[in-house]
Design a protein around this motif. Structure first.
Motif: not given
Length: 108
Positions: A1-17
């Motif tokens: 059986x195919x794994x079903x993703x829980x969610x889509x996540x976008x992560x934003x950090x300041x440019x220095x990181x």
């Protein structure tokens, strides 16, 4: 059986990181913990917000749900001791795969 993703996540950090992007997803360590480990900063405040939405197009396909399916979006803002923003994460969950539980207990 195919794994079903829980969610889509976008992560934003300041440019220095920005180099943290090379580490995210390589382990189960959350991005804010990676920031602590690699940059010596600490997230002392996390503000979470839950919004209603709907998934369409590519996002629905990626999550294996019908287009225009209801979703819940969790936005988290991580701040350091000075209140400076370290990270913003936006996770979109199909409504059927989202559960939120909160327990608050005061002990003296």
């Amino acid at each position: 059986s195919k794994a079903v993703p829980v969610c889509l996540t976008e992560i934003y950090v300041p440019r220095i990181y920005k180099d943290i992007s090379n580490l995210i997803g390589k382990t189960n360590t959350p991005a804010f913990k990676l920031l602590e480990e690699h940059y010596g900063v600490r997230a002392l405040e996390i503000h979470a917000e839950i919004l209603a939405g709907s998934l369409s197009g590519d996002r629905a396909d990626l999550l294996s749900v019908e287009s225009k399916s209801p979703s819940l979006i969790m936005v988290r803002r991580y701040r350091d001791e000075q209140g400076l923003l370290l990270e913003v994460s936006v996770s979109e969950h199909p409504a059927s795969r989202f559960s939120y539980s909160f327990n608050l207990s005061y002990r003296r």
